[in-house]
Design a protein around this motif. Structure first.
Motif, PDB file in Angstrom:
ATOM      1  N   VAL A  26     -25.749  29.724  33.129  1.00  0.00           N
ATOM      2  CA  VAL A  26     -24.983  28.892  32.209  1.00  0.00           C
ATOM      3  C   VAL A  26     -23.778  28.289  32.935  1.00  0.00           C
ATOM      4  O   VAL A  26     -23.430  27.128  32.727  1.00  0.00           O
ATOM      5  N   VAL A  27     -23.180  29.063  33.833  1.00  0.00           N
ATOM      6  CA  VAL A  27     -22.026  28.591  34.596  1.00  0.00           C
ATOM      7  C   VAL A  27     -22.437  27.447  35.523  1.00  0.00           C
ATOM      8  O   VAL A  27     -21.746  26.427  35.613  1.00  0.00           O
ATOM      9  N   GLU A  28     -23.579  27.588  36.211  1.00  0.00           N
ATOM     10  CA  GLU A  28     -24.075  26.517  37.092  1.00  0.00           C
ATOM     11  C   GLU A  28     -24.327  25.234  36.307  1.00  0.00           C
ATOM     12  O   GLU A  28     -23.972  24.140  36.752  1.00  0.00           O
ATOM     13  N   LEU A  29     -24.930  25.380  35.147  1.00  0.00           N
ATOM     14  CA  LEU A  29     -25.227  24.216  34.315  1.00  0.00           C
ATOM     15  C   LEU A  29     -23.937  23.554  33.855  1.00  0.00           C
ATOM     16  O   LEU A  29     -23.814  22.321  33.883  1.00  0.00           O
ATOM     17  N   SER A  30     -22.979  24.351  33.465  1.00  0.00           N
ATOM     18  CA  SER A  30     -21.689  23.819  33.036  1.00  0.00           C
ATOM     19  C   SER A  30     -21.000  23.062  34.169  1.00  0.00           C
ATOM     20  O   SER A  30     -20.457  21.970  33.969  1.00  0.00           O
ATOM     21  N   GLU A  31     -21.027  23.612  35.374  1.00  0.00           N
ATOM     22  CA  GLU A  31     -20.426  22.945  36.538  1.00  0.00           C
ATOM     23  C   GLU A  31     -21.148  21.642  36.860  1.00  0.00           C
ATOM     24  O   GLU A  31     -20.520  20.643  37.200  1.00  0.00           O
ATOM     25  N   MET A  32     -22.474  21.659  36.757  1.00  0.00           N
ATOM     26  CA  MET A  32     -23.244  20.444  37.015  1.00  0.00           C
ATOM     27  C   MET A  32     -22.828  19.348  36.038  1.00  0.00           C
ATOM     28  O   MET A  32     -22.644  18.188  36.426  1.00  0.00           O
ATOM     29  N   MET A  33     -22.631  19.702  34.778  1.00  0.00           N
ATOM     30  CA  MET A  33     -22.265  18.711  33.782  1.00  0.00           C
ATOM     31  C   MET A  33     -20.830  18.230  33.958  1.00  0.00           C
ATOM     32  O   MET A  33     -20.544  17.058  33.712  1.00  0.00           O
ATOM     33  N   LYS A  34     -19.932  19.088  34.414  1.00  0.00           N
ATOM     34  CA  LYS A  34     -18.565  18.639  34.710  1.00  0.00           C
ATOM     35  C   LYS A  34     -18.589  17.595  35.824  1.00  0.00           C
ATOM     36  O   LYS A  34     -17.928  16.560  35.734  1.00  0.00           O
ATOM     37  N   ASN A  35     -19.370  17.893  36.865  1.00  0.00           N
ATOM     38  CA  ASN A  35     -19.506  16.966  37.988  1.00  0.00           C
ATOM     39  C   ASN A  35     -20.125  15.650  37.524  1.00  0.00           C
ATOM     40  O   ASN A  35     -19.653  14.562  37.882  1.00  0.00           O
ATOM     41  N   TYR A  36     -21.166  15.738  36.714  1.00  0.00           N
ATOM     42  CA  TYR A  36     -21.818  14.534  36.182  1.00  0.00           C
ATOM     43  C   TYR A  36     -20.828  13.695  35.387  1.00  0.00           C
ATOM     44  O   TYR A  36     -20.716  12.481  35.583  1.00  0.00           O
ATOM     45  N   THR A  37     -20.117  14.340  34.473  1.00  0.00           N
ATOM     46  CA  THR A  37     -19.183  13.617  33.609  1.00  0.00           C
ATOM     47  C   THR A  37     -18.119  12.897  34.423  1.00  0.00           C
ATOM     48  O   THR A  37     -17.810  11.725  34.167  1.00  0.00           O
ATOM     49  N   GLN A  38     -17.588  13.575  35.427  1.00  0.00           N
ATOM     50  CA  GLN A  38     -16.544  12.974  36.252  1.00  0.00           C
ATOM     51  C   GLN A  38     -17.082  11.769  37.027  1.00  0.00           C
ATOM     52  O   GLN A  38     -16.505  10.676  36.978  1.00  0.00           O
ATOM     53  N   LYS A  39     -18.192  11.949  37.735  1.00  0.00           N
ATOM     54  CA  LYS A  39     -18.732  10.860  38.549  1.00  0.00           C
ATOM     55  C   LYS A  39     -19.254   9.705  37.691  1.00  0.00           C
ATOM     56  O   LYS A  39     -19.059   8.536  38.019  1.00  0.00           O
ATOM     57  N   PHE A  40     -19.925  10.044  36.600  1.00  0.00           N
ATOM     58  CA  PHE A  40     -20.461   9.006  35.719  1.00  0.00           C
ATOM     59  C   PHE A  40     -19.320   8.176  35.144  1.00  0.00           C
ATOM     60  O   PHE A  40     -19.393   6.941  35.092  1.00  0.00           O
ATOM     61  N   SER A  41     -18.250   8.838  34.730  1.00  0.00           N
ATOM     62  CA  SER A  41     -17.075   8.140  34.197  1.00  0.00           C
ATOM     63  C   SER A  41     -16.438   7.234  35.242  1.00  0.00           C
ATOM     64  O   SER A  41     -15.990   6.125  34.916  1.00  0.00           O
ATOM     65  N   GLU A  42     -16.397   7.693  36.487  1.00  0.00           N
ATOM     66  CA  GLU A  42     -15.845   6.863  37.565  1.00  0.00           C
ATOM     67  C   GLU A  42     -16.677   5.599  37.751  1.00  0.00           C
ATOM     68  O   GLU A  42     -16.128   4.502  37.922  1.00  0.00           O
ATOM     69  N   HIS A  43     -18.002   5.748  37.731  1.00  0.00           N
ATOM     70  CA  HIS A  43     -18.881   4.578  37.854  1.00  0.00           C
ATOM     71  C   HIS A  43     -18.647   3.603  36.703  1.00  0.00           C
ATOM     72  O   HIS A  43     -18.580   2.388  36.908  1.00  0.00           O
ATOM     73  N   LEU A  44     -18.522   4.148  35.495  1.00  0.00           N
ATOM     74  CA  LEU A  44     -18.333   3.282  34.327  1.00  0.00           C
ATOM     75  C   LEU A  44     -16.977   2.601  34.342  1.00  0.00           C
ATOM     76  O   LEU A  44     -16.867   1.440  33.935  1.00  0.00           O
ATOM     77  N   ALA A  45     -15.959   3.298  34.812  1.00  0.00           N
ATOM     78  CA  ALA A  45     -14.619   2.698  34.892  1.00  0.00           C
ATOM     79  C   ALA A  45     -14.629   1.477  35.808  1.00  0.00           C
ATOM     80  O   ALA A  45     -13.898   0.514  35.579  1.00  0.00           O
ATOM     81  N   ARG A  46     -15.463   1.544  36.856  1.00  0.00           N
ATOM     82  CA  ARG A  46     -15.581   0.413  37.794  1.00  0.00           C
ATOM     83  C   ARG A  46     -16.650  -0.590  37.341  1.00  0.00           C
ATOM     84  O   ARG A  46     -16.903  -1.573  38.027  1.00  0.00           O
ATOM     85  N   ARG A  47     -17.299  -0.285  36.203  1.00  0.00           N
ATOM     86  CA  ARG A  47     -18.416  -1.090  35.701  1.00  0.00           C
ATOM     87  C   ARG A  47     -19.516  -1.200  36.757  1.00  0.00           C
ATOM     88  O   ARG A  47     -20.172  -2.232  36.895  1.00  0.00           O
ATOM     89  N   ASP A  48     -19.685  -0.129  37.503  1.00  0.00           N
ATOM     90  CA  ASP A  48     -20.686  -0.055  38.567  1.00  0.00           C
ATOM     91  C   ASP A  48     -21.977   0.549  38.000  1.00  0.00           C
ATOM     92  O   ASP A  48     -22.301   1.703  38.247  1.00  0.00           O
ATOM     93  N   TYR A  49     -22.683  -0.250  37.228  1.00  0.00           N
ATOM     94  CA  TYR A  49     -23.902   0.209  36.580  1.00  0.00           C
ATOM     95  C   TYR A  49     -25.017   0.481  37.588  1.00  0.00           C
ATOM     96  O   TYR A  49     -25.882   1.322  37.340  1.00  0.00           O
ATOM     97  N   ASP A  50     -24.984  -0.235  38.714  1.00  0.00           N
ATOM     98  CA  ASP A  50     -26.010  -0.024  39.734  1.00  0.00           C
ATOM     99  C   ASP A  50     -25.910   1.358  40.372  1.00  0.00           C
ATOM    100  O   ASP A  50     -26.885   1.851  40.932  1.00  0.00           O
TER     101      ASP A  50
END
Length: 136
Positions: A4-28
């Motif tokens: 559960v801890v690994e999954l939680s960490e994976m999702m924290k990483n996803y949320t951070q990186k995905f948000s960074e891409h969206l902030a730059r409007r870097d959909y590619d």
């Protein structure tokens, strides 16, 4: 098995990186990254949750749920291939919609997987008290 801890960490990483891409409007960059996470969640769900079920009816229900997300992955990949032949003006709007679909799908599937892993951990915890929530 995935903890559960690994999954939680994976999702924290996803949320951070995905948000960074969206902030730059870097959909590619956001779309392939989101697809990668969605496919990882599908693999965990198939192998560690549905694959561990004993009841054939539950296996069928689990596979039916996951089939929907597999279809979403196929749809997004097909759409991306089609967008190569579309004017960039129109492609940007379509990519934005794909990002929304990926984001909601990852969120839904994460909740499904996390809930199932917590239940499995709880059941295993009753059988072996020292491993509750440690490793599922």
């Amino acid at each position: 098995m995935t903890s559960v801890v690994e999954l939680s960490e994976m999702m924290k990483n996803y949320t951070q990186k995905f948000s960074e891409h969206l902030a730059r409007r870097d959909y590619d960059s956001a779309i392939p990254f989101g697809l990668q996470v969605l496919e990882t969640l599908l693999k965990i769900a198939n192998e560690e949750i549905v694959g561990a079920l004993q009841d054939p009816d539950l296996v069928k229900v689990g596979k039916d749920i996951l089939k929907n997300y597999e279809n979403i992955v196929s749809y997004v990949k097909g759409s991306l291939n089609t967008l190569k032949y579309v004017s960039p003006i129109y492609a940007a709007g379509e990519k934005e919609q794909l990002v929304g679909l990926i984001a909601s799908s990852v969120s839904e599937l994460f909740n499904f997987v996390m809930g199932a892993l917590l239940i499995v951990a709880s059941i295993q915890g009753r059988q072996s008290p020292g491993e509750a929530f440690g490793v599922v």
